[in-house]
Scaffold this active site. Structure first.
Site, PDB file in Angstrom:
ATOM      1  N   ASP A 251      52.011  37.147  43.581  1.00 11.72           N
ATOM      2  CA  ASP A 251      52.624  36.040  42.847  1.00 11.72           C
ATOM      3  C   ASP A 251      53.804  36.457  41.973  1.00 11.72           C
ATOM      4  O   ASP A 251      54.491  35.616  41.414  1.00 11.72           O
ATOM      5  CB  ASP A 251      51.584  35.342  41.945  1.00 11.72           C
ATOM      6  CG  ASP A 251      50.570  34.567  42.765  1.00 11.72           C
ATOM      7  OD1 ASP A 251      50.832  34.381  43.962  1.00 11.72           O
ATOM      8  OD2 ASP A 251      49.545  34.161  42.218  1.00 11.72           O
TER       9      ASP A 251
ATOM     10  N   LYS B 222      53.586  38.799  39.317  1.00 15.85           N
ATOM     11  CA  LYS B 222      53.186  39.012  37.928  1.00 15.85           C
ATOM     12  C   LYS B 222      53.834  40.256  37.328  1.00 15.85           C
ATOM     13  O   LYS B 222      54.404  40.212  36.236  1.00 15.85           O
ATOM     14  CB  LYS B 222      51.667  39.137  37.873  1.00 15.85           C
ATOM     15  CG  LYS B 222      51.097  39.162  36.501  1.00 15.85           C
ATOM     16  CD  LYS B 222      49.593  38.909  36.559  1.00 15.85           C
ATOM     17  CE  LYS B 222      48.910  39.845  37.542  1.00 15.85           C
ATOM     18  NZ  LYS B 222      48.925  41.237  37.069  1.00 15.85           N
TER      19      LYS B 222
ATOM     20  N   GLY C 148      45.235  41.847  40.163  1.00 15.58           N
ATOM     21  CA  GLY C 148      44.748  40.685  40.876  1.00 15.58           C
ATOM     22  C   GLY C 148      43.664  40.905  41.905  1.00 15.58           C
ATOM     23  O   GLY C 148      43.309  39.983  42.594  1.00 15.58           O
ATOM     24  N   HIS C 149      43.135  42.116  42.042  1.00 15.52           N
ATOM     25  CA  HIS C 149      42.160  42.252  43.126  1.00 15.52           C
ATOM     26  C   HIS C 149      40.757  42.461  42.608  1.00 15.52           C
ATOM     27  O   HIS C 149      40.348  41.821  41.654  1.00 15.52           O
ATOM     28  CB  HIS C 149      42.562  43.324  44.123  1.00 15.52           C
ATOM     29  CG  HIS C 149      43.634  44.237  43.620  1.00 15.52           C
ATOM     30  ND1 HIS C 149      43.567  45.571  43.737  1.00 15.52           N
ATOM     31  CD2 HIS C 149      44.793  43.983  42.970  1.00 15.52           C
ATOM     32  CE1 HIS C 149      44.642  46.107  43.193  1.00 15.52           C
ATOM     33  NE2 HIS C 149      45.386  45.163  42.714  1.00 15.52           N
TER      34      HIS C 149
ATOM     35  N   LYS D 192      58.917  31.933  42.161  1.00 12.07           N
ATOM     36  CA  LYS D 192      59.566  32.043  43.477  1.00 12.07           C
ATOM     37  C   LYS D 192      60.170  30.711  43.920  1.00 12.07           C
ATOM     38  O   LYS D 192      60.199  30.380  45.115  1.00 12.07           O
ATOM     39  CB  LYS D 192      58.581  32.565  44.536  1.00 12.07           C
ATOM     40  CG  LYS D 192      57.927  33.884  44.114  1.00 12.07           C
ATOM     41  CD  LYS D 192      57.305  34.634  45.267  1.00 12.07           C
ATOM     42  CE  LYS D 192      56.607  35.899  44.751  1.00 12.07           C
ATOM     43  NZ  LYS D 192      56.058  36.730  45.807  1.00 12.07           N
TER      44      LYS D 192
ATOM     45  N   SER E 253       3.663  55.677  43.516  1.00 10.66           N
ATOM     46  CA  SER E 253       2.442  55.176  44.135  1.00 10.66           C
ATOM     47  C   SER E 253       1.743  56.363  44.799  1.00 10.66           C
ATOM     48  O   SER E 253       2.388  57.175  45.467  1.00 10.66           O
ATOM     49  CB  SER E 253       2.806  54.124  45.179  1.00 10.66           C
ATOM     50  OG  SER E 253       1.647  53.718  45.868  1.00 10.66           O
TER      51      SER E 253
ATOM     52  N   SER F  23       5.731  51.724  36.943  1.00  4.28           N
ATOM     53  CA  SER F  23       6.806  51.520  35.950  1.00  4.28           C
ATOM     54  C   SER F  23       8.029  52.399  36.223  1.00  4.28           C
ATOM     55  O   SER F  23       8.289  53.354  35.498  1.00  4.28           O
ATOM     56  CB  SER F  23       6.283  51.734  34.517  1.00  4.28           C
ATOM     57  OG  SER F  23       5.509  52.893  34.395  1.00  4.28           O
TER      58      SER F  23
END
Lengths: 306, 634
Positions: free
Chosen positions: B35, B37, B113-114, B166, B469, B541
């Site tokens: 875009d 930026k 932007g990603h 643009k 276990s 746990s």
């Protein structure tokens, strides 16, 4: 920075000052053993001033640490002693004993090795030696590209390495100061200040700075286009080289053999600010260590240089 | 760095005077990868003459070498900072840029932007006064645009600019611009974004950025820069009632006791009546200090130190507020949570919550819903993964002073910290306190823990067996209980399998359910220990965080962690219940050690190596340790 008269909102310097003080207090409240790195330069002068304001009437609850290289300008050593005395700070001076023993200097060993051994290694030694877990530094994000991406609270591994891809998100005014065992934090309270902000603040608050920032007639030699001041007799002159007396000043201060002077007649703070605003090169250009290689600051930081 | 003002050269003193009164605006730019930026930010720096010749020379050479503008200056290169990024052609994280005009200083938060987008944008937006949302005129309002607008609104930014970039590539078509604006207006209404300003722009050419340039006459609004210069700063914080979270108690000597902090809202003068939260005590301001100066008034945004009338107990984390408009106090909230860590948010797990200057333990309920940031749909969710946003209830270990985020960023925004890794794993914005938390109070009882211990002849405590276990936990715990019982101790054994038949029958084996399973057992064990029993807990746990929670519920020294250390291969070879075989065959999902992790204790009180000790010897060891180490007196 008190509000003058009745004002509805703060000026940019008031906001920056309030933010820096907030950060200093946050560390004092949460760190186990903080320290303030003191380089004697103008950014350090601002940091000292802010520290006094943040904790007044208490004394700032941390000492100053100067990582010395033995090659600073004489005027810087004088300033260092004066400020520690006048402002009531405890001052710790660390000189890397290995570098002292080997006599590391910029002339015989080059700027990269000199900086690495004295500063990078020296800093790590001092932090480890005293067990400091948080160190304040005067770095600003506008100085250099890699700093634009650094957090205000910047974590270092037990080996003092910076990992730019693994930084904690910093939201609002909330700082997560919790460390893992062995980790330490570098904290940059004036991250959001620019060079102009620093000078304006020094001017408005009448903060003492090293006289080398003001122009005066000083002995210099021209080394490959850079004016180097002959500050003491340790500086080896090249054959046929004689120091010239020129009206010069310094835009940044470091080790005198590595710090270029600029020809200038700026003798007052407004003159300096005027010169800076009209000038066409950035302040770091006078620092020879940044030119060693592309992206060198980023690399140095990853290795532990502040 | 030539600021344009002629005053610099002619009258520097006058210039400095004028610049002392500049304000500061922080803003955020959002846009997708292409875009423009970075180009826009580079252009703003360039047009406001913030680029030095040496930087420009470096930029020109970089543009020729790696630029994307065919050798012309590529402004984007100005803002791609790290070598790591240049090599990989990506931008990581949030970067902050600075420029100023004669009227204002600006701090720009530049977020890439990603991937990691939500996390970075939320971080950048949290400190911004204004936002510029970029749109590529050729592509119009995209999913990303909606996401940007939603996040900007979520973080409470009130001043929004829609920059349709643009425009030169669509011949400055007014129809294109109008369509985009109309579509965005309808979306903004849906999310409750009150107002915004739209401009047509070309960042690359600099049209409508600082100057009109070749922007056509049909648009009469401001340029981007003049809009930024006029946007209100710091909203209306000064007009609201006074609030200050206490950061640091300033006590240089016995005669001075000050409370330092940053004024979050309102103003403060000597004589003002204050209330301290959560304690509810009241006092009056004696003096206000900004730095070393005693001043008549301080405003929102300033760092101050206050002294108060009388001696009242105030510590870091408390909030000072105007006494006629005190802040609320609660320990349960509804909040929007943005998750920022690779490890998911698990309901019930204890995290640390930092709000203002207060840090408390907190847990989060299962999300009421998750928000799809692209479609704004509400989805069901059991947990939150990285970059997901959900609405959850939060409960804190102790009451905290707060305000809804919509009223105060400083008292309504919080971060969540993982107790083990210490990472900042999430951020949240408080909607409101849950009514039940304000009405359910702890009932003080007369027969207490000490009284019950006296009757029993020993204190209650919790012996917590953890291990894989088949490690032998239950066998050993059973033998220990028999030995203690024979010695006249009052005991109870809580076994994992048994509890899952009753209290925890509704829980499965996902990470979320395991956390809840342990939380319930820890609370039950605590009640039993409180009643005076020695409680033996035998649970796999697997997570350190939940064992730490169980420990934190008990008084220091009354929680004994026993690590039954059996290597996976050994436990699997024993496979008493045939479960490992099933797990390996894929018939059993989320089996600890196979496809679900086991985090071994780092410093248990007792570690049992079952490859070296028989169960009988192990039980003897645990019993002897307890009789030897633990103080049974009351």
């Amino acid at each position: 920075m008190t509000a003058t008269g009745h004002q509805a909102s703060l000026t940019h310097l008031q906001r920056l000052e309030a933010e820096a003080i907030h950060i200093l207090r946050e560390v004092a409240a949460e760190a186990d053993k903080p320290v303030m790195l003191y380089s004697v330069g103008k950014d350090s002068a601002v940091m000292l001033h802010l520290a006094v304001k943040a904790f007044w009437p208490s004394r700032p609850p941390f000492p100053l640490l100067h990582v010395d290289t033995t090659w600073k300008f004489r005027a810087m050593y004088e300033m260092r002693e004066r400020m520690a005395r006048e402002l009531g700070f405890d001052l710790i001076v660390h000189r890397n004993p290995d570098a002292l023993e080997k006599g590391i200097n910029p002339f015989d060993h080059g700027s990269a090795l000199h900086t690495d051994i004295w500063k990078t290694e020296g800093l790590k030694q001092a932090l480890d030696l005293h067990g400091f877990d948080a160190a304040f530094g005067g770095a600003r994000r506008d100085e250099e590209k890699s700093r634009a991406k650094e957090r205000i609270f910047s974590f270092r591994s037990a080996q003092h390495r910076w990992d730019p891809k693994n930084q904690r998100p910093e939201l609002w005014r909330i700082y997560n100061t919790r460390k893992n065992p062995g980790e330490s934090i570098r904290v940059f309270p004036i991250s959001n200040w620019t060079e102009l902000d620093v000078w304006q603040y020094i001017h408005l608050e009448n903060i003492p700075i090293v006289p080398l920032y003001f122009s005066d007639v000083r002995p210099v030699v021209d080394r490959d286009g850079t004016l180097i001041m002959v500050d003491d007799d340790r500086m080896p002159l090249r054959p046929g080289e004689t120091p010239m007396m020129k009206s010069v000043r310094f835009r940044t201060l470091g080790c005198y053999p590595l710090t270029g002077a600029v020809e200038s007649t700026a003798a007052t703070l407004p003159d300096i600010i005027q010169e800076m605003l009209l000038t066409t090169t950035s302040e770091r250009q006078g620092r020879m260590i940044d030119h060693d290689q592309a992206a060198s600051m980023e690399k140095k930081k990853q290795e532990g240089y502040f | 760095m030539a600021h344009q003002s002629d005053l610099i050269a002619t009258d520097i003193e006058a210039y400095l005077k004028a610049h002392e009164t500049k304000s500061l605006l922080r803003f955020l730019t959002c846009g997708s990868v292409d875009d423009g930026k970075s180009t826009l930010i580079g252009r703003l720096l360039y047009d406001s003459k913030m680029i030095f010749e040496d930087q420009l020379a470096a930029l020109e050479s970089d543009s020729r070498r790696v630029g994307t503008q065919g050798g012309e200056i590529d402004f984007a290169l100005l803002v791609d900072g790290l070598a790591a990024e240049r090599e990989q052609g990506i931008t990581i994280d949030v970067a902050y840029r600075f420029f100023s005009t004669d009227r204002r200083k600006f701090i720009v938060a530049d977020t890439p932007g990603h991937e990691q987008y939500t996390r970075n944008m939320v971080t950048g937006a949290s400190t911004a006064d204004a936002a510029v949302i970029l749109i590529d005129a050729r592509r119009g309002v995209l999913t990303q645009t909606r996401r940007h607008a939603y996040l900007v609104h979520l973080l409470g930014i009130r001043h929004v600019m829609l920059a349709v970039n643009k425009m030169d590539l669509v011949d400055w078509s007014q129809a294109v611009f109008d369509d985009i604006t109309a579509e965005f207006t309808s979306f903004a209404g849906k999310i409750g974004l009150p107002a915004f300003t739209a401009i047509p722009m070309s960042a690359l050419r600099g049209d409508n950025v600082a100057e009109r340039g070749s922007a056509p006459d049909w648009h009469e609004g401001p340029t981007l820069l003049s809009w930024l210069e006029a946007a209100p700063v710091g909203d209306d914080a000064v007009a609201r009632p006074f609030r200050m979270p206490v950061q640091w108690v300033n006590r240089p000597n016995l005669d001075f006791r000050g409370f330092s902090g940053l004024v979050a809202a309102g103003s403060v003068r000597p004589g003002d009546p204050l209330r301290v939260s959560p304690s509810g005590r009241e006092s009056r301001v004696r003096q206000v200090f900004v730095g070393t100066e005693d001043v008549p008034e301080a405003l929102a945004g300033q760092s101050v130190t206050l002294t108060l009338e009388g001696e009242i107990d105030i510590s870091r984390g408390d909030v000072l507020a105007a006494s006629d408009a005190p802040v609320s106090v609660a320990d349960q909230f509804e909040a929007t949570v943005v998750w920022m860590d690779e490890a998911p948010m698990l309901p019930g797990r204890p995290y640390l919550l930092k709000l203002g200057t207060r840090t408390v333990a907190a847990s989060i309920t299962e999300p009421k819903h998750r928000v799809n940031v692209n479609t704004l749909e509400h989805l069901a969710a059991k947990r939150l993964d990285l970059n997901e946003i959900g609405v959850c209830n939060i409960s804190t270990e102790m009451p905290v002073a707060f305000e809804p985020y919509a009223e105060s960023r400083d008292l309504g925004g919080f971060i969540l910290i993982d107790r083990m890794s210490n990472r900042t794993v999430g951020a949240g914005m408080i909607h409101f306190a849950l009514r039940r938390s304000q009405n359910v109070h702890w009932q003080a009882l007369d027969v207490d823990r000490a009284a019950r211990a006296t009757l029993k002849g020993h204190r209650g405590r919790v012996i917590w067996f953890t291990g894989l276990s088949g490690s032998g936990k239950s066998t050993i715990a059973n033998m220990v209980e028999k030995k203690l019982h024979a010695m006249g101790r009052h005991t109870y054994l809580l076994d994992g399998d048994n509890v899952r038949h009753g209290l925890n029958r509704d829980l499965g084996f996902t990470d979320e359910d395991r956390v809840e399973n342990i939380r319930r057992v820890a609370e039950v064990a605590k009640l039993m220990a409180d009643a005076g029993l020695i409680v033996l807990v035998s649970f796999i746990s697997p997570f350190r965080a939940e064992r730490a929670l169980a420990r934190s519920l008990m008084p220091e020294g009354d929680f004994v962690e026993v690590f039954v250390d059996t290597p996976l291969a050994v436990a699997e070879a024993r496979d008493v219940k045939g479960l490992y075989a099933k797990a390996r065959a894929g018939e059993l999902k989320n089996f600890t050690g196979i496809d679900s992790p086991y985090e071994a204790p780092e410093t248990p009180e007792i570690r049992i190596d079952t490859t070296a000790l028989s169960p009988e010897a192990a039980a003897e060891h645990v019993t002897a340790w307890m009789e030897g180490e633990l103080d049974y007196t009351i």
